[in-house]
Write an enzyme that holds these catalytic residues in place. Structure first.
Site, PDB file in Angstrom:
ATOM      1  CB  THR A  98      -0.078  78.981 -44.438  1.00 21.28           C
ATOM      2  OG1 THR A  98       0.374  79.713 -43.303  1.00 21.28           O
ATOM      3  CG2 THR A  98      -1.066  79.822 -45.213  1.00 21.28           C
ATOM      4  CD1 TRP A 131     -12.333  84.588 -45.580  1.00 20.31           C
ATOM      5  CD2 TRP A 131     -10.377  85.477 -46.196  1.00 20.31           C
ATOM      6  NE1 TRP A 131     -11.924  83.931 -46.713  1.00 20.31           N
ATOM      7  CE2 TRP A 131     -10.713  84.455 -47.113  1.00 20.31           C
ATOM      8  CE3 TRP A 131      -9.178  86.164 -46.375  1.00 20.31           C
ATOM      9  CZ2 TRP A 131      -9.910  84.112 -48.189  1.00 20.31           C
ATOM     10  CZ3 TRP A 131      -8.367  85.812 -47.457  1.00 20.31           C
ATOM     11  CH2 TRP A 131      -8.732  84.805 -48.346  1.00 20.31           C
ATOM     12  CG  ASP A 144      -5.574  79.350 -44.199  1.00 16.72           C
ATOM     13  OD1 ASP A 144      -6.236  78.799 -43.299  1.00 16.72           O
ATOM     14  OD2 ASP A 144      -4.911  80.390 -44.024  1.00 16.72           O
ATOM     15  CD  GLU A 165      17.565 109.982 -61.378  1.00 19.69           C
ATOM     16  OE1 GLU A 165      16.530 109.330 -61.136  1.00 19.69           O
ATOM     17  OE2 GLU A 165      18.680 109.649 -60.965  1.00 19.69           O
ATOM     18  CB  CYS A 191      21.248 104.287 -61.524  1.00 19.69           C
ATOM     19  SG  CYS A 191      19.961 104.366 -62.769  1.00 19.69           S
ATOM     20  CB  CYS A 218      18.985 107.917 -64.253  1.00 19.40           C
ATOM     21  SG  CYS A 218      17.539 107.081 -63.621  1.00 19.40           S
ATOM     22  CB  ALA A 224      -4.627  89.890 -41.696  1.00 23.26           C
ATOM     23  NE  ARG A 251      -1.175  87.210 -52.219  1.00 26.13           N
ATOM     24  CZ  ARG A 251      -2.134  86.316 -52.042  1.00 26.13           C
ATOM     25  NH1 ARG A 251      -2.930  85.985 -53.052  1.00 26.13           N
ATOM     26  NH2 ARG A 251      -2.321  85.749 -50.867  1.00 26.13           N
TER      27      ARG A 251
HETATM   28  N1  LIG Z   1      -3.531  86.198 -40.692  1.00 28.26           N
HETATM   29  C1  LIG Z   1      -2.562  85.963 -41.549  1.00 28.26           C
HETATM   30  O1  LIG Z   1      -1.968  86.879 -42.121  1.00 28.26           O
HETATM   31  C2  LIG Z   1      -2.176  84.526 -41.807  1.00 28.26           C
HETATM   32  C3  LIG Z   1      -1.276  84.220 -42.853  1.00 28.26           C
HETATM   33  C4  LIG Z   1      -0.929  82.896 -43.046  1.00 28.26           C
HETATM   34  C5  LIG Z   1      -1.467  81.912 -42.211  1.00 28.26           C
HETATM   35  N2  LIG Z   1      -2.336  82.253 -41.241  1.00 28.26           N
HETATM   36  C6  LIG Z   1      -2.913  81.246 -40.334  1.00 28.26           C
HETATM   37  O2  LIG Z   1      -1.850  80.591 -39.652  1.00 28.26           O
HETATM   38  C7  LIG Z   1      -2.251  79.260 -39.352  1.00 28.26           C
HETATM   39  C8  LIG Z   1      -1.136  78.322 -39.744  1.00 28.26           C
HETATM   40  O3  LIG Z   1      -0.038  78.633 -38.932  1.00 28.26           O
HETATM   41  P1  LIG Z   1       1.340  77.879 -38.991  1.00 28.26           P
HETATM   42  O4  LIG Z   1       2.219  78.556 -38.031  1.00 28.26           O
HETATM   43  O5  LIG Z   1       1.119  76.414 -38.856  1.00 28.26           O
HETATM   44  O6  LIG Z   1       1.780  78.107 -40.521  1.00 28.26           O
HETATM   45  P2  LIG Z   1       3.137  78.525 -41.212  1.00 28.26           P
HETATM   46  O7  LIG Z   1       3.951  79.357 -40.320  1.00 28.26           O
HETATM   47  O8  LIG Z   1       2.775  79.091 -42.543  1.00 28.26           O
HETATM   48  O9  LIG Z   1       3.865  77.134 -41.472  1.00 28.26           O
HETATM   49  C9  LIG Z   1       4.596  76.565 -40.443  1.00 28.26           C
HETATM   50  C10 LIG Z   1       5.430  75.430 -40.965  1.00 28.26           C
HETATM   51  O10 LIG Z   1       6.453  75.905 -41.831  1.00 28.26           O
HETATM   52  C11 LIG Z   1       7.431  74.893 -41.900  1.00 28.26           C
HETATM   53  N3  LIG Z   1       8.780  75.430 -41.899  1.00 28.26           N
HETATM   54  C12 LIG Z   1       9.708  75.146 -42.833  1.00 28.26           C
HETATM   55  N4  LIG Z   1      10.858  75.732 -42.526  1.00 28.26           N
HETATM   56  C13 LIG Z   1      10.676  76.383 -41.372  1.00 28.26           C
HETATM   57  C14 LIG Z   1      11.541  77.152 -40.559  1.00 28.26           C
HETATM   58  N5  LIG Z   1      12.827  77.342 -40.876  1.00 28.26           N
HETATM   59  N6  LIG Z   1      11.060  77.683 -39.442  1.00 28.26           N
HETATM   60  C15 LIG Z   1       9.773  77.499 -39.083  1.00 28.26           C
HETATM   61  N7  LIG Z   1       8.899  76.769 -39.822  1.00 28.26           N
HETATM   62  C16 LIG Z   1       9.348  76.210 -40.958  1.00 28.26           C
HETATM   63  C17 LIG Z   1       7.228  74.012 -40.674  1.00 28.26           C
HETATM   64  O11 LIG Z   1       6.754  72.744 -41.097  1.00 28.26           O
HETATM   65  P3  LIG Z   1       7.815  71.635 -41.558  1.00 28.26           P
HETATM   66  O12 LIG Z   1       8.796  71.476 -40.446  1.00 28.26           O
HETATM   67  O13 LIG Z   1       6.985  70.443 -41.820  1.00 28.26           O
HETATM   68  O14 LIG Z   1       8.440  72.177 -42.770  1.00 28.26           O
HETATM   69  C18 LIG Z   1       6.156  74.717 -39.881  1.00 28.26           C
HETATM   70  O15 LIG Z   1       5.343  73.861 -39.147  1.00 28.26           O
HETATM   71  C19 LIG Z   1      -3.555  79.002 -40.099  1.00 28.26           C
HETATM   72  O16 LIG Z   1      -4.623  79.070 -39.195  1.00 28.26           O
HETATM   73  C20 LIG Z   1      -3.635  80.159 -41.076  1.00 28.26           C
HETATM   74  O17 LIG Z   1      -4.958  80.530 -41.351  1.00 28.26           O
HETATM   75  C21 LIG Z   1      -2.707  83.540 -41.018  1.00 28.26           C
END
Ligand SMILES: NC(=O)c1ccc[n+]([C@@H]2O[C@H](COP(=O)([O-])OP(=O)(O)OC[C@H]3O[C@@H](n4cnc5c(N)ncnc54)[C@H](OP(=O)(O)O)[C@@H]3O)[C@@H](O)[C@H]2O)c1
Length: 386
Positions: A218, A192, A222, A63, A90, A99, A174, A206
């Site tokens: 992560t 990447w 990373d 609006e 709203c 609005c 990604a 973001r």
């Molecule tokens: N391509 C993309 O978009 C992208 C984005 C991010 C990361 N990555 C890649 O993903 C890889 C890492 O993977 P990842 O699976 O280890 O990382 P993640 O999913 O970011 O982290 C996993 C950790 O989160 C913690 N966590 C806390 N609460 C949780 C819950 N309720 N459920 C599940 N997990 C929980 C756990 O550790 P705790 O139990 O110790 O808390 C678990 O090990 C890297 O190689 C990174 O480069 C890629």
């Protein structure tokens, strides 16, 4: 002719306009969610003099956009006599002013509304405020059905969600062509997958959320900063929230460093299990972050996702960007915590870790859209609750 609609606009034309506004408004669904998609148009003597849409979360409402477009037209304000809007205006103060007040200030005497606000806390209040101030309001129910125009908003305002509020979660990842989130060794510095154009889109996203959520996996793999860089709004950097049940993040993590010039960073919060590692918590606090103890999930040793959602809500977070690895991502998807997805598939073969292919193959995505960004394929949609 519907009583109250300005001369020159019969029911058929009004309905047609409403449909057009709905269609154009829905194009912004991924940018405005969890807000509704809304379109509006201002008329003067049967001629449209301004059209507007809600284009992004936190941005001006339709609006207000339509009124400012009309202000830029050749039609003087005293000739504006009708506003058509797809959803009840709203009446409460949100990220922008109500609005109804903008409509009253404009002097417009008739408003045609396509649908009532589904939120029981506001339903009918905008129309009532307009009517009690002498504005004639016509409700053309059925011309802008919310289940078609903005089904995500119906979910956001469902009784269950209002009873147990939780932030809107956008999962972005990604992946390689095989659906894996980590590229093969030696590709993209082992990290990447997507191209610069996609990274720039993510920078913008973001700057339009209240918090980025990720997992300790992560962070350890990373060492990300989770900062906002241009073209994102560096003045609107979101909180950085890491789910780290046992506080494995080292205090030297890049995330805990001061921002570099041209970088926007939000406060860092670690969500861990209650009572773990007092010394590690102290070291992370000394490095400038906050540490919060939450209860654990019934199914395992991680922090509970529902406790995380409640913490985020209490911290004022309404729109979250989940940028996690496959472990946390799949846990959130399985728990039904994800409301919206944005998936970038890069031109990379193979990869490491589990594939998202199975989930993508079985999920139903409402409002699904596919497009290209640079050399990446982008898929967006609202996963239907299971
Ligand atoms: N391509 C993309 O978009 C992208 C984005 C991010 C990361 N990555 C890649 O993903 C890889 C890492 O993977 P990842 O699976 O280890 O990382 P993640 O999913 O970011 O982290 C996993 C950790 O989160 C913690 N966590 C806390 N609460 C949780 C819950 N309720 N459920 C599940 N997990 C929980 C756990 O550790 P705790 O139990 O110790 O808390 C678990 O090990 C890297 O190689 C990174 O480069 C890629």
């Amino acid at each position: 002719m519907i009583r109250g609609i300005a001369s020159g606009l019969d029911e058929g034309r009004t309905t047609h306009l409403m449909e057009e506004l709905c269609r154009e408004a829905a194009a912004f669904r991924f940018e405005v969610a969890p807000n509704p998609c809304v379109g509006a148009a201002v008329f003067a003597g049967g001629r449209e003099v301004g059209r507007g849409f809600h284009r992004r979360w936190g941005g001006p409402h339709a609006e207000v956009e339509a009124l400012s477009a009309a202000a830029g037209s050749d039609a003087p304000r005293e000739r504006w006599d009708l506003l058509i809007v797809t959803l009840e205006p709203c009446s409460s103060l949100g990220k922008t002013g109500p609005c109804v007040e903008a409509i009253l200030a404009s002097g417009i005497s008739r408003v045609v509304v396509g649908a009532l606000d589904p939120d029981p806390r506001h339903r009918g209040a905008g129309i009532e405020r307009l009517r009690s101030n002498g504005v004639e309001v016509v409700l053309l129910e059925g011309t802008a059905p919310l289940e078609r125009v903005a089904p995500h908003f119906a979910r956001w305002t469902s009784a269950d969600r209002l009873r147990r509020p939780r932030p809107w979660m956008i999962a972005k990842w990604a992946q390689t062509r095989s659906g894996q989130l980590t590229p093969p060794v030696g590709v993209g510095e082992g990290r990447w997958i997507s191209t610069t154009a996609s990274l720039e889109e993510v920078a913008v996203l973001r700057g339009r959320v209240d918090a980025i959520v990720s997992g300790v996996g992560t962070v350890l793999a990373d060492d990300p900063r989770f900062c906002v860089r241009p073209p994102g709004d560096i003045g609107a950097a979101p909180l950085r929230v890491i789910l780290d049940s046992c506080l494995r993040t080292p205090p030297e993590a890049a995330m805990l460093r001061s921002p570099a010039p041209g970088e926007g960073v939000g406060a860092v919060h670690f969500l861990s299990l209650v009572g773990v590692g007092a010394a590690r918590a102290e070291a992370l606090r000394a490095a400038g972050s906050s540490v919060h103890g939450l209860h654990g999930a019934e199914s395992g040793g991680h922090v509970s996702l529902s406790a995380v959602e409640a913490w985020l809500w209490d911290a004022g977070v309404r729109r979250v960007l989940l940028e996690a690895g496959p472990t946390l991502l799949r846990a959130c998807l399985a728990a039904g915590a994800v409301d919206q997805v944005r998936v970038y598939t890069g031109a990379v073969n193979g990869g490491r870790g589990p594939s998202m292919g199975e989930w993508l193959g079985s999920a139903t995505l409402d409002g699904r859209a596919e497009r290209e960004c640079g050399e990446d394929a982008v898929l967006e949609g609202f996963p239907r609750p299971v």
